[in-house]
Design a protein around this motif. Structure first.
Motif, PDB file in Angstrom:
ATOM      1  N   PRO A  89       0.794  -1.236   0.000  1.00 45.57           N
ATOM      2  CA  PRO A  89       0.000   0.000   0.000  1.00 45.57           C
ATOM      3  C   PRO A  89       0.825   1.284   0.000  1.00 45.57           C
ATOM      4  CG  PRO A  89      -0.117  -1.100   2.138  1.00 45.57           C
ATOM      5  CD  PRO A  89       0.551  -2.052   1.202  1.00 45.57           C
ATOM      6  N   SER A 162      -0.908  -6.427   0.354  1.00 45.61           N
ATOM      7  CA  SER A 162      -1.431  -6.312   1.717  1.00 45.61           C
ATOM      8  C   SER A 162      -2.421  -5.165   1.760  1.00 45.61           C
ATOM      9  CB  SER A 162      -0.298  -6.067   2.728  1.00 45.61           C
ATOM     10  OG  SER A 162       0.396  -4.874   2.429  1.00 45.61           O
ATOM     11  N   ALA A 163      -3.380  -5.243   2.662  1.00 44.88           N
ATOM     12  CA  ALA A 163      -4.421  -4.224   2.754  1.00 44.88           C
ATOM     13  C   ALA A 163      -3.893  -2.993   3.472  1.00 44.88           C
ATOM     14  CB  ALA A 163      -5.641  -4.779   3.481  1.00 44.88           C
ATOM     15  N   ASN A 205     -10.139   3.836   7.575  1.00 43.13           N
ATOM     16  CA  ASN A 205      -8.950   3.672   6.747  1.00 43.13           C
ATOM     17  C   ASN A 205      -7.972   4.808   7.028  1.00 43.13           C
ATOM     18  OD1 ASN A 205      -7.219   3.927   4.258  1.00 43.13           O
ATOM     19  ND2 ASN A 205      -8.410   2.136   3.673  1.00 43.13           N
ATOM     20  N   PHE A 272      -7.404   1.492  -2.513  1.00 43.34           N
ATOM     21  CA  PHE A 272      -7.320   0.968  -1.148  1.00 43.34           C
ATOM     22  C   PHE A 272      -8.635   0.297  -0.730  1.00 43.34           C
ATOM     23  CE2 PHE A 272      -3.671   3.445   1.082  1.00 43.34           C
ATOM     24  CZ  PHE A 272      -2.798   2.988   0.112  1.00 43.34           C
ATOM     25  N   THR A 275      -8.979  -2.806  -3.005  1.00 41.56           N
ATOM     26  CA  THR A 275      -7.702  -3.564  -2.953  1.00 41.56           C
ATOM     27  C   THR A 275      -7.093  -3.796  -4.331  1.00 41.56           C
ATOM     28  OG1 THR A 275      -8.635  -5.822  -3.053  1.00 41.56           O
ATOM     29  CG2 THR A 275      -8.499  -4.759  -0.876  1.00 41.56           C
TER      30      THR A 275
END
Length: 420
Positions: A89, A162-163, A205, A272, A275
């Motif tokens: 990310p 990865s998130a 987030n 984001f 994803t």
């Protein structure tokens, strides 16, 4: 009006809006209107609109119209998806910012250096963004490529490795879910405020927090620093700024590149959330962000209100299509409030003009029609539900257009020493 009084009026306005929405929820029984799920969705949907609007704010305060925000957002989404699946990310964040900034740089070169009409350049970027990203997808995600084997296609990238991290705000979200307990009671106002707070503070987030912080930061830079004063002077009267030693060309370049970076950041946020990059995922948010900026009168606070309004309308129709009918009653009440405010401002009936009578008559008819529709319509057709955010955009701009003041030199072709 002093700045302190403006802040007080803003707080009173927010409180009145919450009270009105809570009252609508109580009358209609549509609990989704103030549920935590609706406000969580609204926050997620408002952030890319707000970031695109901030991009427009930076450019237009420097005198450059930027309708290319949509194309810059598209560039941000593609490069964020491409970098995110390979390096995570944080790489997606950097890549999306740079891609949007490059789009802004292209717009600056065309408008500031070569004097191309700002609208034409913006339209070109809106066409260029999807075209470039589709070409890159066909080259890099073609069948047989490593990326294609990882789950990509011509219209989508592989999922990020990865998130993006999520946070819950302290005090309001730590320990037992007391906000959720209060929300479940559905007590008038108390349950509504609890639902709103819970939706805005749970599992947020990290990019949402960053985007929210950009609003006061933008206000501070543009209105409380010498750089911001020079930038705004370039948008009001660039020749006067030039006479005082301001390098107007450089200021405009910086502003438009920052504008593109904000639009790219809005694209990163969309990646984001999903994803990965998906073709068409901006869905016109760049244009709605521009509308939110205009609604906000080219100021960060008003922009935030506009983005929140559009995000809420979009989030509500996603969460509960049936609850959209409550907007009919809300619209009728707002028109009656508008009618009362306009009548109060008039100094007697003799002071009313034909324009005043026309506006007030339209408000009465509109309120009556909306109230009748609320009484008779149980569920709106899906086609009307899906276009609700866009219709709301048009209506809000129609009402707000009476008090707008854009920068005086916004969209004006600037050449050193050639004052118009």
């Amino acid at each position: 009006m002093t700045r302190t009084r403006k802040y007080h009026l803003a707080l009173v306005g927010v409180a009145a809006a919450i009270l009105l929405v809570a009252l609508i929820r109580l009358i209609t029984g549509a609990d989704e209107i103030t549920s935590s799920g609706t406000f969580a969705a609204a926050l997620m949907l408002a952030v890319p609109i707000g970031l695109a609007g901030l991009g427009g704010l930076w450019a237009e305060r420097a005198g450059v119209v930027n309708i290319g925000l949509e194309g810059m957002m598209v560039l941000g989404t593609w490069f964020a998806g491409w970098a995110g699946y390979q390096w995570g990310p944080y790489a997606a964040l950097v890549a999306g910012l740079l891609a949007g900034a490059i789009g802004g740089l292209i717009h600056a070169i065309a408008t500031v250096t070569f004097g191309v009409d700002h609208i034409i350049s913006g339209v070109a970027i809106n066409l260029l963004g999807p075209g470039v990203t589709r070409f890159l997808s066909e080259v890099l995600y073609k069948e047989g490529s490593p990326a294609n084997q990882a789950g990509a296609g011509i219209t989508t990238s592989p999922a990020m490795s990865s998130a993006a991290p999520e946070l819950s705000l302290p005090l309001l979200s730590d320990g037992p879910d007391w906000l959720g307990s209060l929300e479940s009671t559905r007590w008038f106002l108390i349950g509504d405020v609890a639902g709103i707070l819970r939706g805005l503070t749970h599992n947020v987030n990290v990019l949402v927090i960053l985007a929210v912080l950009m609003l006061p930061l933008t206000f501070f830079v543009l209105w409380h620093t010498s750089f911001g004063l020079r930038l705004r002077s370039a948008g009001e009267n660039p020749w006067a700024a030039e006479s005082l030693g301001v390098n107007v060309y450089r200021i405009k370049y910086i502003a438009v590149v920052i504008s593109g970076a904000f639009a790219g950041l809005g694209g990163v946020f969309l990646v984001f959330v999903s994803t990965k990059y998906v073709e068409g995922q901006t869905a016109g948010r760049g244009f709605i962000g521009l509308a939110a900026m205009i609604f906000g009168n080219w100021r960060p606070g008003g922009l935030a209100a506009g983005a929140a309004l559009f995000g809420y309308a979009d989030g509500l129709q996603l969460r509960s299509q049936g609850a959209i009918t409550s907007f009919l009653l809300l619209g009728a009440i707002l028109l009656l409030i508008y009618l009362g405010v306009r009548a109060r401002r008039a100094d007697g009936l003799s002071a009313l003009t034909v324009k005043d009578y026309t506006a007030m008559g339209a408000a009465v008819v509109g309120a009556a029609v909306l109230f009748w529709l609320w009484l008779t319509v149980d569920r709106l057709p899906n086609e009307f539900v899906f276009i609700t955010p866009h219709v709301l955009t048009l209506l809000v701009l129609l009402v707000a257009s009476q008090r707008l003041r854009m920068p005086k030199a916004d969209g004006v072709r600037y050449r050193r020493g050639e004052q118009h």
